[in-house]
Design a protein around this motif. Structure first.
Motif, PDB file in Angstrom:
ATOM      1  N   SER A 114       0.848  -1.191   0.000  1.00 35.61           N
ATOM      2  CA  SER A 114       0.000   0.000   0.000  1.00 35.61           C
ATOM      3  C   SER A 114       0.886   1.245   0.000  1.00 35.61           C
ATOM      4  N   GLU A 115       0.261   2.393  -0.242  1.00 36.23           N
ATOM      5  CA  GLU A 115       1.006   3.657  -0.208  1.00 36.23           C
ATOM      6  C   GLU A 115       1.617   3.889   1.178  1.00 36.23           C
ATOM      7  N   ALA A 116       0.842   3.611   2.232  1.00 33.48           N
ATOM      8  CA  ALA A 116       1.346   3.808   3.601  1.00 33.48           C
ATOM      9  C   ALA A 116       2.506   2.863   3.899  1.00 33.48           C
ATOM     10  N   SER A 137       7.900   5.554 -11.302  1.00 32.31           N
ATOM     11  CA  SER A 137       6.444   5.712 -11.315  1.00 32.31           C
ATOM     12  C   SER A 137       5.825   4.840 -12.398  1.00 32.31           C
ATOM     13  N   ARG A 138       6.385   3.659 -12.591  1.00 31.38           N
ATOM     14  CA  ARG A 138       5.843   2.724 -13.577  1.00 31.38           C
ATOM     15  C   ARG A 138       4.451   2.264 -13.171  1.00 31.38           C
ATOM     16  N   ARG A 139       3.634   1.971 -14.139  1.00 28.34           N
ATOM     17  CA  ARG A 139       2.280   1.440 -13.928  1.00 28.34           C
ATOM     18  C   ARG A 139       1.405   2.359 -13.083  1.00 28.34           C
ATOM     19  N   GLY A 140       1.784   3.622 -12.973  1.00 31.54           N
ATOM     20  CA  GLY A 140       0.965   4.567 -12.237  1.00 31.54           C
ATOM     21  C   GLY A 140       1.184   4.583 -10.740  1.00 31.54           C
ATOM     22  N   GLY A 141       2.066   3.764 -10.241  1.00 31.90           N
ATOM     23  CA  GLY A 141       2.373   3.732  -8.816  1.00 31.90           C
ATOM     24  C   GLY A 141       3.809   4.177  -8.578  1.00 31.90           C
ATOM     25  N   ARG A 142       4.305   3.927  -7.385  1.00 34.03           N
ATOM     26  CA  ARG A 142       5.700   4.216  -7.056  1.00 34.03           C
ATOM     27  C   ARG A 142       6.446   2.917  -6.858  1.00 34.03           C
ATOM     28  N   GLY A 143       7.740   2.927  -7.151  1.00 34.82           N
ATOM     29  CA  GLY A 143       8.548   1.734  -6.960  1.00 34.82           C
ATOM     30  C   GLY A 143       9.996   2.071  -6.699  1.00 34.82           C
ATOM     31  N   LEU A 144      10.674   1.143  -6.033  1.00 37.32           N
ATOM     32  CA  LEU A 144      12.109   1.288  -5.812  1.00 37.32           C
ATOM     33  C   LEU A 144      12.732  -0.093  -5.641  1.00 37.32           C
ATOM     34  N   TYR A 145      14.030  -0.132  -5.814  1.00 40.18           N
ATOM     35  CA  TYR A 145      14.820  -1.350  -5.685  1.00 40.18           C
ATOM     36  C   TYR A 145      15.953  -1.090  -4.704  1.00 40.18           C
ATOM     37  N   PHE A 146      16.365  -2.133  -3.965  1.00 43.00           N
ATOM     38  CA  PHE A 146      17.533  -2.039  -3.102  1.00 43.00           C
ATOM     39  C   PHE A 146      18.051  -3.451  -2.852  1.00 43.00           C
ATOM     40  N   GLU A 147      19.316  -3.544  -2.452  1.00 38.79           N
ATOM     41  CA  GLU A 147      19.923  -4.842  -2.176  1.00 38.79           C
ATOM     42  C   GLU A 147      19.871  -5.145  -0.689  1.00 38.79           C
ATOM     43  N   ASP A 148      19.688  -6.440  -0.375  1.00 43.06           N
ATOM     44  CA  ASP A 148      19.841  -6.861   1.010  1.00 43.06           C
ATOM     45  C   ASP A 148      21.322  -7.168   1.237  1.00 43.06           C
ATOM     46  N   PRO A 149      21.731  -7.487   2.463  1.00 45.39           N
ATOM     47  CA  PRO A 149      23.156  -7.722   2.724  1.00 45.39           C
ATOM     48  C   PRO A 149      23.772  -8.877   1.937  1.00 45.39           C
ATOM     49  N   ASN A 150      22.955  -9.773   1.355  1.00 46.89           N
ATOM     50  CA  ASN A 150      23.466 -10.885   0.565  1.00 46.89           C
ATOM     51  C   ASN A 150      23.458 -10.600  -0.929  1.00 46.89           C
ATOM     52  N   GLY A 151      23.096  -9.390  -1.310  1.00 47.98           N
ATOM     53  CA  GLY A 151      23.087  -9.027  -2.719  1.00 47.98           C
ATOM     54  C   GLY A 151      21.800  -9.374  -3.443  1.00 47.98           C
ATOM     55  N   HIS A 152      20.779  -9.859  -2.722  1.00 53.56           N
ATOM     56  CA  HIS A 152      19.489 -10.112  -3.354  1.00 53.56           C
ATOM     57  C   HIS A 152      18.815  -8.772  -3.615  1.00 53.56           C
ATOM     58  N   GLU A 189      12.439  -5.424  -4.487  1.00 56.97           N
ATOM     59  CA  GLU A 189      11.656  -4.408  -5.178  1.00 56.97           C
ATOM     60  C   GLU A 189      10.377  -4.169  -4.382  1.00 56.97           C
ATOM     61  N   VAL A 190      10.042  -2.913  -4.181  1.00 52.02           N
ATOM     62  CA  VAL A 190       8.826  -2.530  -3.486  1.00 52.02           C
ATOM     63  C   VAL A 190       8.055  -1.608  -4.425  1.00 52.02           C
ATOM     64  N   MET A 191       6.765  -1.913  -4.635  1.00 47.90           N
ATOM     65  CA  MET A 191       5.982  -1.095  -5.561  1.00 47.90           C
ATOM     66  C   MET A 191       4.547  -0.950  -5.080  1.00 47.90           C
ATOM     67  N   THR A 192       3.974   0.192  -5.422  1.00 48.57           N
ATOM     68  CA  THR A 192       2.559   0.414  -5.158  1.00 48.57           C
ATOM     69  C   THR A 192       1.819   0.251  -6.472  1.00 48.57           C
ATOM     70  N   VAL A 193       0.563  -0.057  -6.370  1.00 54.57           N
ATOM     71  CA  VAL A 193      -0.284  -0.134  -7.552  1.00 54.57           C
ATOM     72  C   VAL A 193      -1.498   0.717  -7.260  1.00 54.57           C
ATOM     73  N   PRO A 194      -1.803   1.648  -8.136  1.00 59.24           N
ATOM     74  CA  PRO A 194      -2.974   2.491  -7.856  1.00 59.24           C
ATOM     75  C   PRO A 194      -4.258   1.665  -7.820  1.00 59.24           C
ATOM     76  N   GLU A 195      -5.201   2.140  -7.028  1.00 52.75           N
ATOM     77  CA  GLU A 195      -6.500   1.475  -6.939  1.00 52.75           C
ATOM     78  C   GLU A 195      -7.183   1.530  -8.300  1.00 52.75           C
ATOM     79  N   THR A 196      -7.847   0.445  -8.648  1.00 53.78           N
ATOM     80  CA  THR A 196      -8.621   0.429  -9.893  1.00 53.78           C
ATOM     81  C   THR A 196     -10.100   0.457  -9.536  1.00 53.78           C
ATOM     82  N   GLY A 197     -10.864   0.976 -10.396  1.00 56.80           N
ATOM     83  CA  GLY A 197     -12.286   1.082 -10.134  1.00 56.80           C
ATOM     84  C   GLY A 197     -13.040  -0.175 -10.551  1.00 56.80           C
ATOM     85  N   SER A 198     -12.621  -1.348 -10.078  1.00 60.72           N
ATOM     86  CA  SER A 198     -13.260  -2.591 -10.504  1.00 60.72           C
ATOM     87  C   SER A 198     -14.515  -2.906  -9.802  1.00 60.72           C
TER      88      SER A 198
END
Length: 134
Positions: free
Chosen positions: A75-77, A107-122, A125-134
């Motif tokens: 989520s955004e929060a 800001s791909r797919r209309g949300g926010r995203g970022l990448y970072f490495e953990d201590p083992n090099g993995h 990726e964390v991303m938000t997806v905007p709400e859809t009006g389904s």
């Protein structure tokens, strides 16, 4: 039939340290045992391991140069909380898998995203997806 991922084994040099890093950044907890387990949500667990499994699965080999990529919709929060923990720990982050230390978010797919490495090099990726009006 609905197929869902139940758990995955995450190779690490030190399973406890890796699990604690992941849990701290994502605001989760670690359950110690044969694996250092982090319950991601009601249906997914990461089981951190620092030894090869008896069935012949590979343990983490820092000489192989191989890493895993784990991506999470949040989520955004949750994104804000995770991003704040990343920044407070001064962990390099970035906007893409090949630019994961450029200090930008995407800001791909209309949300926010970022990448970072953990201590083992993995690569995480964390991303938000905007709400859809389904």
């Amino acid at each position: 039939m609905t197929i869902r991922l139940d758990h995955t084994i995450v190779p690490a040099r030190d399973k406890i340290a890796a699990a604690e890093f992941f849990a701290e950044i994502f605001g989760l907890t670690v359950k110690r045992g044969h694996f250092a387990e982090v319950q991601i949500n009601e249906s997914l667990t990461f089981a951190f391991a620092d030894e090869a499994e008896l069935w012949g699965g590979p343990g983490f080999d820092p000489n192989s140069g191989q890493s895993q990529h784990y991506a999470f919709h949040v989520s955004e929060a949750e994104f804000d909380a995770i991003f704040n923990r990343i920044k407070s720990k001064r962990i390099p982050y970035g906007s893409g898998p090949f630019s994961h230390s450029d200090g930008k978010i995407n800001s791909r797919r209309g949300g926010r995203g970022l990448y970072f490495e953990d201590p083992n090099g993995h690569l995480l990726e964390v991303m938000t997806v905007p709400e859809t009006g389904s």
